[in-house]
Design a protein around this motif. Structure first.
Motif, short mmCIF file in Angstrom:
data_model
loop_
_atom_site.label_atom_id
_atom_site.label_comp_id
_atom_site.label_asym_id
_atom_site.label_seq_id
_atom_site.Cartn_x
_atom_site.Cartn_y
_atom_site.Cartn_z
N PRO A 98 0.38 29.25 45.99
CA PRO A 98 -0.09 29.47 47.36
C PRO A 98 -0.38 30.95 47.66
CG PRO A 98 2.28 29.19 47.36
CD PRO A 98 1.82 28.96 45.94
N ILE A 99 -1.55 31.19 48.23
CA ILE A 99 -1.95 32.52 48.68
C ILE A 99 -2.26 32.42 50.17
CG2 ILE A 99 -3.52 34.46 48.41
CD1 ILE A 99 -1.95 33.93 45.88
N LEU A 100 -1.51 33.15 50.99
CA LEU A 100 -1.76 33.20 52.42
C LEU A 100 -2.76 34.30 52.72
CD1 LEU A 100 -1.11 32.34 55.33
CD2 LEU A 100 0.86 33.90 55.27
N LEU A 101 -3.89 33.94 53.33
CA LEU A 101 -5.00 34.85 53.59
C LEU A 101 -5.08 35.18 55.07
CD1 LEU A 101 -8.00 33.46 51.49
CD2 LEU A 101 -7.04 35.76 51.35
N PHE A 102 -5.15 36.47 55.36
CA PHE A 102 -5.32 36.93 56.74
C PHE A 102 -6.78 37.33 56.97
CE2 PHE A 102 -0.91 37.73 55.63
CZ PHE A 102 -0.23 37.21 56.71
N PRO A 103 -7.29 37.17 58.20
CA PRO A 103 -8.65 37.61 58.51
C PRO A 103 -8.70 39.11 58.81
CG PRO A 103 -7.67 36.56 60.42
CD PRO A 103 -6.64 36.47 59.33
N THR A 104 -9.91 39.64 58.93
CA THR A 104 -10.09 41.04 59.31
C THR A 104 -9.85 41.18 60.82
OG1 THR A 104 -12.47 40.88 59.74
CG2 THR A 104 -11.79 41.30 57.47
N SER A 105 -10.13 42.36 61.36
CA SER A 105 -9.82 42.67 62.76
C SER A 105 -10.30 41.60 63.73
CB SER A 105 -10.49 43.99 63.14
OG SER A 105 -10.09 45.02 62.28
N MET A 106 -9.35 41.01 64.45
CA MET A 106 -9.63 39.99 65.47
C MET A 106 -10.33 38.76 64.90
SD MET A 106 -10.63 42.35 68.78
CE MET A 106 -11.83 43.37 67.91
N GLY A 107 -10.27 38.59 63.59
CA GLY A 107 -10.94 37.46 62.96
C GLY A 107 -10.20 36.15 63.17
N ARG A 108 -10.93 35.08 62.95
CA ARG A 108 -10.38 33.73 63.07
C ARG A 108 -10.08 33.16 61.69
NH1 ARG A 108 -11.06 30.64 67.34
NH2 ARG A 108 -9.25 29.63 66.37
N TYR A 109 -9.45 32.01 61.68
CA TYR A 109 -9.02 31.36 60.44
C TYR A 109 -10.18 31.04 59.50
CZ TYR A 109 -10.77 27.09 62.57
OH TYR A 109 -11.59 26.15 63.14
N HIS A 110 -11.38 30.84 60.06
CA HIS A 110 -12.53 30.43 59.23
C HIS A 110 -13.31 31.61 58.68
CE1 HIS A 110 -14.84 31.34 62.85
NE2 HIS A 110 -14.02 30.54 63.53
N GLN A 111 -12.92 32.84 59.01
CA GLN A 111 -13.71 34.00 58.63
C GLN A 111 -13.81 34.18 57.12
OE1 GLN A 111 -12.07 37.96 58.93
NE2 GLN A 111 -13.80 38.62 60.18
N ASN A 112 -12.71 34.00 56.41
CA ASN A 112 -12.73 34.19 54.96
C ASN A 112 -13.67 33.20 54.26
OD1 ASN A 112 -10.86 36.43 54.50
ND2 ASN A 112 -9.30 35.05 55.33
N LYS A 113 -13.82 32.03 54.83
CA LYS A 113 -14.81 31.10 54.31
C LYS A 113 -16.22 31.53 54.70
CE LYS A 113 -16.52 26.36 54.52
NZ LYS A 113 -16.41 25.03 55.16
N ASP A 114 -16.40 31.90 55.96
CA ASP A 114 -17.72 32.23 56.47
C ASP A 114 -18.37 33.38 55.70
OD1 ASP A 114 -17.28 30.29 58.37
OD2 ASP A 114 -16.88 31.69 60.02
N PHE A 115 -17.57 34.32 55.22
CA PHE A 115 -18.13 35.50 54.57
C PHE A 115 -17.99 35.47 53.04
CE2 PHE A 115 -17.75 36.88 58.92
CZ PHE A 115 -18.89 37.65 59.10
N GLY A 116 -17.69 34.30 52.49
CA GLY A 116 -17.79 34.10 51.05
C GLY A 116 -16.56 34.39 50.23
N LEU A 117 -15.45 34.79 50.85
CA LEU A 117 -14.26 35.11 50.06
C LEU A 117 -13.70 33.86 49.38
CD1 LEU A 117 -12.61 37.79 49.61
CD2 LEU A 117 -10.88 36.76 51.10
N ILE A 118 -13.68 32.76 50.09
CA ILE A 118 -13.18 31.51 49.50
C ILE A 118 -14.08 31.07 48.35
CG2 ILE A 118 -12.58 29.10 49.95
CD1 ILE A 118 -10.78 31.15 51.38
N GLU A 119 -15.38 31.12 48.56
CA GLU A 119 -16.33 30.71 47.53
C GLU A 119 -16.18 31.57 46.28
OE1 GLU A 119 -19.15 28.51 45.60
OE2 GLU A 119 -18.23 28.07 47.56
N SER A 120 -15.85 32.85 46.45
CA SER A 120 -15.71 33.74 45.31
C SER A 120 -14.61 33.29 44.36
CB SER A 120 -15.44 35.17 45.78
OG SER A 120 -14.10 35.34 46.21
N ALA A 121 -13.64 32.56 44.89
CA ALA A 121 -12.50 32.10 44.09
C ALA A 121 -12.56 30.61 43.80
CB ALA A 121 -11.19 32.44 44.80
#
Length: 236
Positions: free
Chosen positions: A28-51
């Motif tokens: 398990p890897i707990l991922l935090f968003p950037t400044s004031m980001g929401r839970y879906h941000q890491n998906k929206d900007f491709g970080l999830i897809e990269s892995a």
């Protein structure tokens, strides 16, 4: 890639919290968003897809959680003491609600934490405050001196959420088990913050990797290269 959405009421926060989870099984890897980001941000900007390949192969499972930055560090309408108090409630939510659930679900004693930009602060602050709960820390372009958000205000809670302060008085042996990466780049606006944190860790004998990449900016293309690389080094 399996993806699930979760929304529940947090008694600690006194509000609903949302999270996306990617993968069927894995460390398990707990991922935090950037400044004031929401839970879906890491998906929206491709970080999830990269892995994707690490997730689909069952190596890792990614938990992308909401922040409450708008009510804490970035809440300029609130007194600084209230901002840091609200963050301490968020830390209690992570410590007493979310992380125990993830540990139980994944059958591990310690989790990994990661984040980009202000998410890198969240990941590093949580990991260094709670080394008994974290085995892997991947901060990408984080900045770690939180006092810039508080207009000169200071108290004990500020101290214990400001890694460049509290780590000066920590004992390095507490972190011997942890794999730590501080990712940055030569054009990163947070380069100096990472060099400074690396110096602090070195002064405590805490093993880590300060990864300074070439001419890339403080943005998602850099982080989307870093993240799968760091995950692949976990040896899973």
């Amino acid at each position: 890639m399996k993806e699930t959405y979760h929304k529940w009421y947090s008694p600690t926060l006194g509000r609903d919290i949302e999270m996306q989870v990617f993968g069927h099984w894995g460390y398990p890897i707990l991922l935090f968003p950037t400044s004031m980001g929401r839970y879906h941000q890491n998906k929206d900007f491709g970080l999830i897809e990269s892995a994707r390949w690490l997730v689909e192969s069952g190596k890792v499972k990614l938990y992308s959680v909401d922040s409450i930055d708008r009510d804490s560090w970035y809440a300029k309408h609130l007194h600084p003491s209230v901002r840091v108090h609200n963050h301490s409630i968020y830390d209690s939510f992570l410590t007493n609600e979310l992380v125990p659930t993830i540990r139980h679900e994944s059958n591990v004693d310690k989790i990994g934490v990661a984040g980009c930009s202000f998410g890198g602060y969240h990941a590093l602050n949580f990991a260094l405050k709670h080394p008994d709960k974290v085995a892997y820390l991947f901060s990408m372009s984080g900045a770690f001196d939180i006092r810039s958000f508080l207009e000169g205000y200071s108290d004990e809670t500020v101290y214990y959420n400001n890694p460049v302060d509290f780590m000066l008085n920590e004992e390095g042996w507490k972190y011997n088990h942890m794999k730590i990466v501080l990712g940055t780049s030569e054009w990163d606006i947070c380069l100096n913050d990472n060099v400074r944190m690396s110096q602090i860790l070195n002064s405590k004998g805490i093993n880590h990797w300060l990864d300074i990449r070439g001419w890339e900016s403080h943005d998602w293309p850099l982080w989307n290269k870093m993240f799968p690389h760091y995950l692949s080094l976990m040896g899973l």
